[in-house]
Design an enzyme around this catalytic site. Structure first.
Site: not given
Ligand code: GLA
Ligand code: ZN
Length: 665
Positions: A153, A312
């Site tokens: 991210e 995710e």
């Molecule tokens: C992000 C991160 C993960 C985790 C999630 C939790 O998407 O990439 O590592 O922290 O948030 O919601």
């Protein structure tokens, strides 16, 4: 951007971030066994494992990674292997404290969380290249590795750094962008407030200033920060391409308007082999499934309509909001399958097993603290079964039927200080227009302002421009051509105002949109908080509006509604311009809810798009391609609904359920 994951190597992706480094070996055995039980096909491995893999500079521990990759491979589970470059270890920062980012106020952030990175640090770049090379050399041709997950991210939690290394890099970037100091002074409008630069060395990042900092300096800094991070992604990607040929490289995006807005995903999508996205529901009182649909449509759009993957989301509650409700029974499957309906090649989660320690121990997971006797686990197993039955979806695509313009650059520009109203909010307009279209069961394809040249009105009878404050001059000709060829264009206020340097387009507002809309805007007159105005049509309807009013002067358009009170009483609020075969609509105030929907309906009638007849909060989204046509009926309501299929039959979708109907071939 290349295409999909190799078809023969990966079924529909189902799984999550897997962090075995947090667990003793006995748990690994259980993990793999339970992954098989849940139908897991792929896991994201090693995202935060730099310190585990390189505990001291130049000393590597591969044994744990060799073992777990071997175990996963033996169980038929593929690996999305990460470069852990979002979390340089403590030893790295001890040696290179200036790789820690500095805020606008000059505060250097500390080690102890994650993502503390100055993207201009040569030491960081060297260390990231080194660990990436080592991992790629070791696993680049491992048969389990089907995808590379670079970093995590980009842009979150911090993208922009204001340190001296960044200042030096910014000057080089500016020389590249503007060519000469004269051009920079012109682009930044430095004649205003006496800011002319006579030497590149005089230029600094837009650090905290006494009052508003030059807006174009700020905008260029945002572009620079995005480009620095992107260059670091590209450097890792190129190492992976060299050492692991044929394995696609991604980094997980966060395109949701409520999540990361500091990245220009149009530019990033061109650099990844596969677009992947993370999406989390934000409980802000609005319908979360509408935000989810927007995010999925936007992700598909940045992927150019091609395949993408939800890398995710959450099985239930997150833990980073003030209040984190659990998902309701069935909600996880509805969320996952909504992403799949809108083009995702699967559904993955953060994370596989819920952590006992650290910042995210209250974040839900596939395997919760409560173990396999839980509702979440049962639903995870059931979803694995459902996705397993949809494997041949991979040869199909989702196609939108209406178009919207989305521009991160314009949002960056608009969000700077001293606009006519501080409540102007491009994201709110984008989401509100999207919601109106969603409620008419239309699927939206988004386009960058530079991506609408030749847009086909047959394919996209409606194009909505909710708030394109910063519009490149090229937009004018592209929109005029779209309308002239029969398109229906809807433009909302405060669009077409400035160019890419935040300089007002010459002549009256709305600059590059004057001709296509057949009007000029003589003066803005935003409303005070809580103030409302009424808009009346010639046919007796009245709408209530807020936030914005202005003095529109028709120049070829017809007036469909006027302000009936307030400072702009008597002036047009809604206009329509016939141009060639099409029409261009302009809305000069903020309508919300049913009022906005009513105007959207008028434009849809112009565009020849008939109402769907489906109930509210029931989605019908189609994926089609070589393997057939799949109709996803997603019922977000708590009552059973009936949907009509193309053969005229009526099919039942139980409350809260998802049914996938496959057209007979
Ligand atoms: C992000 C991160 C993960 C985790 C999630 C939790 O998407 O990439 O590592 O922290 O948030 O919601
Ligand atoms: Zn820096």
């Amino acid at each position: 951007m290349s295409s999909a994951l190799p078809h023969d190597r990966l079924p529909l992706a189902y799984g999550g971030d897997y962090n075995p480094e947090q667990w003793p070996r006995e748990v690994w055995e259980e993990d793999v066994r339970l992954m098989r039980e849940a139908g897991v096909t792929v896991v994201s491995l090693g995202v935060f494992a730099w310190a585990r893999t390189e505990p001291r500079r130049g000393t590597y521990d591969w044994e744990w990674l060799d073992t777990i990759i071997g175990m996963l491979h033996a169980a038929g589970i593929s690996v999305d292997l990460a470069t852990p470059t979002v979390v340089p270890p403590a030893w790295f920062y001890r040696a290179h404290p200036d790789a820690l980012p500095v805020t606008r106020d000059g505060v250097r952030l500390a080690f102890g969380s994650r993502g503390a990175i100055c993207h201009s640090s040569a030491d960081y770049r060297a260390a990231a290249a080194s660990i990436t090379t080592k991992i790629a050399e070791r696993y680049g041709s491992h048969p389990a590795v089907v995808l590379w997950h670079v970093h995590n991210e980009y842009g979150a939690p911090v993208l922009t750094c204001y340190c001296d290394n960044c200042a030096a890099a910014f000057r080089l970037w500016l020389q590249d962008r503007h060519g000469s100091l004269d051009a920079l002074n012109e682009a930044w409008g430095t004649a205003f407030w006496g800011q002319q630069y006579g030497d590149w060395e005089e230029i600094t990042p837009p650090r905290t200033t006494p009052t508003v900092c030059n807006p174009t300096q700020q905008l260029d800094y945002q572009r620079f920060a995005d480009a620095q991070a992107r260059a670091n992604f590209v450097a890792e990607r190129d190492i992976l391409h060299r050492l692991s040929p044929g394995v696609p490289v991604t980094t997980n995006f966060m395109v949701a308007p409520s999540q990361c807005q500091s990245i220009d995903y149009w530019a990033w999508a061109a650099e990844v082999d596969l677009v992947t996205n993370d999406h989390y529901l934000v409980t802000d009182g609005r319908r979360t499934h509408v935000n989810l649909a927007l995010t999925a449509d936007l992700t598909r759009s940045v992927a150019g309509g091609g395949p993408w993957l939800l890398l995710e989301h959450a099985t239930s509650g997150v833990n980073w909001q003030p209040y984190n409700p659990a998902k309701l029974p069935g909600e996880m499957a509805r969320n996952s399958l909504s992403h799949v309906a809108r083009g995702s090649e699967g559904a993955m989660f953060f994370q596989w097993r819920q952590s006992r320690s650290g910042a995210e121990k209250f974040h839900s997971s596939m395997l919760p603290h409560g173990g396999t006797g839980t509702r979440v686990w049962n639903e995870v197993v059931e979803l694995g079964r459902t996705l397993g039955e949809l494997a041949d979806l991979r040869a199909t695509r989702t196609h939108g039927n209406v178009a919207m313009i989305w521009s991160w650059e314009s949002m960056w520009a608009q969000s700077l200080e001293w606009r006519p109203s501080e409540d102007l909010d491009a994201r709110e307009r984008l989401e509100s227009f999207y919601e109106a279209l969603y409620d008419r069961h239309l699927t939206v394809d988004f386009f960058a302002p530079s991506g609408i040249g030749g847009l086909d009105p047959e394919r996209y009878p409606l194009l909505v421009v909710p708030q394109l404050y910063a519009a490149p001059a090229s937009v004018a000709a592209d929109l005029e051509s779209y309308v002239a060829r029969g398109g229906t264009l809807v433009v909302s206020f405060f669009s077409g105002i400035v160019d890419e340097n935040d300089t007002v387009h010459p002549g009256p507002h709305p600059g590059v949109l004057r001709d296509v809309l057949g009007l000029t805007v003589e003066e803005f007159s935003p409303l005070l908080p809580g103030e409302k105005v009424t808009v009346g049509t010639g046919t007796g309807e009245t709408y209530e509006a807020d936030l914005w009013a202005e003095v529109v002067v028709p120049n070829g358009c017809e007036t469909l509604a006027t302000f009936t009170d307030g400072r702009t009483a008597g002036h047009p609020a809604l206009t329509r311009h016939v141009l060639g075969e099409g029409t261009a609509w302009y809305l000069a105030t903020r309508l919300t809810g049913d009022s906005l929907a009513a105007v959207v309906d008028l434009a849809l009638a112009d565009a020849g798009i008939a109402p769907s007849g489906l109930p509210r909060d029931v989605e019908l989204v189609v994926r089609e391609g070589e393997s057939g046509t799949f109709r996803f009926a997603i019922n977000h309501t708590d009552a059973e609904v009936k949907v009509t299929l193309p053969d005229g039959s009526r099919a039942c979708v139980p409350a809260g359920a998802v049914e996938v109907f496959r057209d007979p071939r």
